[in-house]
Design a protein around this motif. Structure first.
Motif, PDB file in Angstrom:
ATOM      1  N   GLY A  11       0.819  -1.218   0.000  1.00  0.00           N
ATOM      2  CA  GLY A  11       0.000   0.000   0.000  1.00  0.00           C
ATOM      3  C   GLY A  11       0.848   1.260   0.000  1.00  0.00           C
ATOM      4  N   VAL A  12       1.911   1.267   0.784  1.00  0.00           N
ATOM      5  CA  VAL A  12       2.795   2.440   0.838  1.00  0.00           C
ATOM      6  C   VAL A  12       3.557   2.583  -0.473  1.00  0.00           C
ATOM      7  N   VAL A  13       4.092   1.489  -1.004  1.00  0.00           N
ATOM      8  CA  VAL A  13       4.826   1.558  -2.273  1.00  0.00           C
ATOM      9  C   VAL A  13       3.914   2.078  -3.385  1.00  0.00           C
ATOM     10  N   ALA A  14       2.696   1.555  -3.468  1.00  0.00           N
ATOM     11  CA  ALA A  14       1.756   1.987  -4.507  1.00  0.00           C
ATOM     12  C   ALA A  14       1.380   3.455  -4.342  1.00  0.00           C
ATOM     13  N   THR A  15       1.210   3.897  -3.110  1.00  0.00           N
ATOM     14  CA  THR A  15       0.852   5.294  -2.852  1.00  0.00           C
ATOM     15  C   THR A  15       2.018   6.219  -3.184  1.00  0.00           C
ATOM     16  N   VAL A  16       3.227   5.814  -2.834  1.00  0.00           N
ATOM     17  CA  VAL A  16       4.407   6.609  -3.210  1.00  0.00           C
ATOM     18  C   VAL A  16       4.510   6.689  -4.736  1.00  0.00           C
ATOM     19  N   ALA A  17       4.204   5.590  -5.416  1.00  0.00           N
ATOM     20  CA  ALA A  17       4.267   5.579  -6.888  1.00  0.00           C
ATOM     21  C   ALA A  17       3.329   6.626  -7.480  1.00  0.00           C
ATOM     22  N   ILE A  18       2.108   6.722  -6.946  1.00  0.00           N
ATOM     23  CA  ILE A  18       1.195   7.727  -7.512  1.00  0.00           C
ATOM     24  C   ILE A  18       1.593   9.137  -7.094  1.00  0.00           C
ATOM     25  N   ASP A  19       2.243   9.269  -5.957  1.00  0.00           N
ATOM     26  CA  ASP A  19       2.725  10.594  -5.566  1.00  0.00           C
ATOM     27  C   ASP A  19       3.839  11.054  -6.508  1.00  0.00           C
ATOM     28  N   ILE A  20       4.705  10.134  -6.889  1.00  0.00           N
ATOM     29  CA  ILE A  20       5.757  10.465  -7.858  1.00  0.00           C
ATOM     30  C   ILE A  20       5.124  10.827  -9.201  1.00  0.00           C
ATOM     31  N   TRP A  21       4.130  10.054  -9.625  1.00  0.00           N
ATOM     32  CA  TRP A  21       3.432  10.336 -10.881  1.00  0.00           C
ATOM     33  C   TRP A  21       2.746  11.711 -10.811  1.00  0.00           C
ATOM     34  N   ALA A  22       2.176  12.039  -9.659  1.00  0.00           N
ATOM     35  CA  ALA A  22       1.524  13.344  -9.498  1.00  0.00           C
ATOM     36  C   ALA A  22       2.526  14.482  -9.675  1.00  0.00           C
ATOM     37  N   VAL A  23       3.720  14.317  -9.146  1.00  0.00           N
ATOM     38  CA  VAL A  23       4.758  15.343  -9.314  1.00  0.00           C
ATOM     39  C   VAL A  23       5.123  15.473 -10.792  1.00  0.00           C
ATOM     40  N   ILE A  24       5.249  14.352 -11.474  1.00  0.00           N
ATOM     41  CA  ILE A  24       5.565  14.383 -12.911  1.00  0.00           C
ATOM     42  C   ILE A  24       4.458  15.101 -13.682  1.00  0.00           C
ATOM     43  N   LEU A  25       3.215  14.764 -13.388  1.00  0.00           N
ATOM     44  CA  LEU A  25       2.090  15.406 -14.082  1.00  0.00           C
ATOM     45  C   LEU A  25       2.030  16.905 -13.794  1.00  0.00           C
ATOM     46  N   SER A  26       2.232  17.254 -12.537  1.00  0.00           N
ATOM     47  CA  SER A  26       2.119  18.651 -12.122  1.00  0.00           C
ATOM     48  C   SER A  26       3.277  19.499 -12.644  1.00  0.00           C
ATOM     49  N   ARG A  27       4.493  19.063 -12.377  1.00  0.00           N
ATOM     50  CA  ARG A  27       5.667  19.870 -12.743  1.00  0.00           C
ATOM     51  C   ARG A  27       6.083  19.696 -14.194  1.00  0.00           C
ATOM     52  N   GLY A  28       5.944  18.473 -14.693  1.00  0.00           N
ATOM     53  CA  GLY A  28       6.387  18.208 -16.051  1.00  0.00           C
ATOM     54  C   GLY A  28       5.385  18.594 -17.120  1.00  0.00           C
ATOM     55  N   PHE A  29       4.089  18.485 -16.791  1.00  0.00           N
ATOM     56  CA  PHE A  29       3.055  18.729 -17.783  1.00  0.00           C
ATOM     57  C   PHE A  29       2.051  19.803 -17.375  1.00  0.00           C
ATOM     58  N   ASN A  30       2.269  20.393 -16.199  1.00  0.00           N
ATOM     59  CA  ASN A  30       1.396  21.451 -15.683  1.00  0.00           C
ATOM     60  C   ASN A  30      -0.076  21.009 -15.613  1.00  0.00           C
ATOM     61  N   LEU A  31      -0.286  19.764 -15.192  1.00  0.00           N
ATOM     62  CA  LEU A  31      -1.641  19.223 -15.057  1.00  0.00           C
ATOM     63  C   LEU A  31      -2.068  19.254 -13.592  1.00  0.00           C
ATOM     64  N   PRO A  32      -3.360  19.382 -13.342  1.00  0.00           N
ATOM     65  CA  PRO A  32      -3.840  19.416 -11.950  1.00  0.00           C
ATOM     66  C   PRO A  32      -3.754  18.038 -11.299  1.00  0.00           C
ATOM     67  N   THR A  33      -3.417  18.023 -10.036  1.00  0.00           N
ATOM     68  CA  THR A  33      -3.403  16.789  -9.253  1.00  0.00           C
ATOM     69  C   THR A  33      -4.155  17.035  -7.951  1.00  0.00           C
ATOM     70  N   THR A  34      -4.367  15.985  -7.203  1.00  0.00           N
ATOM     71  CA  THR A  34      -5.164  16.062  -5.986  1.00  0.00           C
ATOM     72  C   THR A  34      -4.529  16.997  -4.961  1.00  0.00           C
ATOM     73  N   ASN A  35      -5.349  17.858  -4.397  1.00  0.00           N
ATOM     74  CA  ASN A  35      -4.939  18.719  -3.291  1.00  0.00           C
ATOM     75  C   ASN A  35      -5.364  17.998  -2.014  1.00  0.00           C
ATOM     76  N   TRP A  36      -4.410  17.385  -1.343  1.00  0.00           N
ATOM     77  CA  TRP A  36      -4.742  16.567  -0.164  1.00  0.00           C
ATOM     78  C   TRP A  36      -5.271  17.404   0.989  1.00  0.00           C
ATOM     79  N   GLY A  37      -4.975  18.690   1.005  1.00  0.00           N
ATOM     80  CA  GLY A  37      -5.568  19.579   2.009  1.00  0.00           C
ATOM     81  C   GLY A  37      -7.076  19.670   1.845  1.00  0.00           C
ATOM     82  N   MET A  38      -7.535  19.726   0.596  1.00  0.00           N
ATOM     83  CA  MET A  38      -8.988  19.774   0.336  1.00  0.00           C
ATOM     84  C   MET A  38      -9.648  18.444   0.698  1.00  0.00           C
ATOM     85  N   VAL A  39      -8.932  17.356   0.515  1.00  0.00           N
ATOM     86  CA  VAL A  39      -9.452  16.043   0.929  1.00  0.00           C
ATOM     87  C   VAL A  39      -9.559  16.008   2.454  1.00  0.00           C
TER      88      VAL A  39
END
Length: 157
Positions: A11-39
């Motif tokens: 579960g932790v490995v999979a969650t870290v994987a999507i967090d890394i993907w979120a950084v790639i999407l956000s910084r590399g492609f300027n795409l929106p990702t989940t705001n965990w504060g809003m969650v």
């Protein structure tokens, strides 16, 4: 007890994987990702009985909402890891992990996004198809991360 340990690792490995993907999407492609504060804010209101917000960003802030959101994010990843291992009751495979990851997209589509004020399957988002594709990519990565977590766990044995 072994199932709990496996669940935490995958579960932790999979969650870290999507967090890394979120950084790639956000910084590399300027795409929106989940705001965990809003969650975290949504969850803080949820325990007080309010499920749907229009939108969550207009709702009253909750103390420690960012921390709450991140803790929930990882706790849910671990619960998904446990659920996956409980369902398959054997060594994971790439295909089953990927399918499970894709099935988990139903939770944000029909629970979290409506609660945040985005409607089912992000239909009220400014660019719903972009959000849907991002969701599918995230949950695919999550599934692959479950399998990667299993490989890491099996190497530790």
């Amino acid at each position: 007890m072994e199932l709990v340990i496996i669940s935490v690792i995958i579960g932790v490995v999979a969650t870290v994987a999507i967090d890394i993907w979120a950084v790639i999407l956000s910084r590399g492609f300027n795409l929106p990702t989940t705001n965990w504060g809003m969650v975290g804010r949504w969850f803080g209101h949820l325990v007080k009985g309010k499920f749907i917000h229009k939108p969550i960003s207009n709702s009253v802030k909750i103390n420690h909402e960012i921390t709450i959101g991140w803790v929930l994010h990882y706790a849910i990843g671990i619960v998904y890891g446990y659920t996956y291992m409980h369902i398959i009751q054997e060594s994971p495979g790439v295909t089953s992990a990927l399918i499970f990851g894709l099935v988990t997209v139903l939770v944000p589509w029909f629970i979290l996004q409506p609660g945040l004020g985005l409607g089912c399957i992000a239909r009220l988002a400014p660019k719903p198809n972009v959000i849907r594709i991002i969701n599918l990519s995230m949950h695919s990565i999550f599934g692959l991360g479950l399998y990667a977590g299993w490989v890491i766990y099996s190497q530790l044995l």
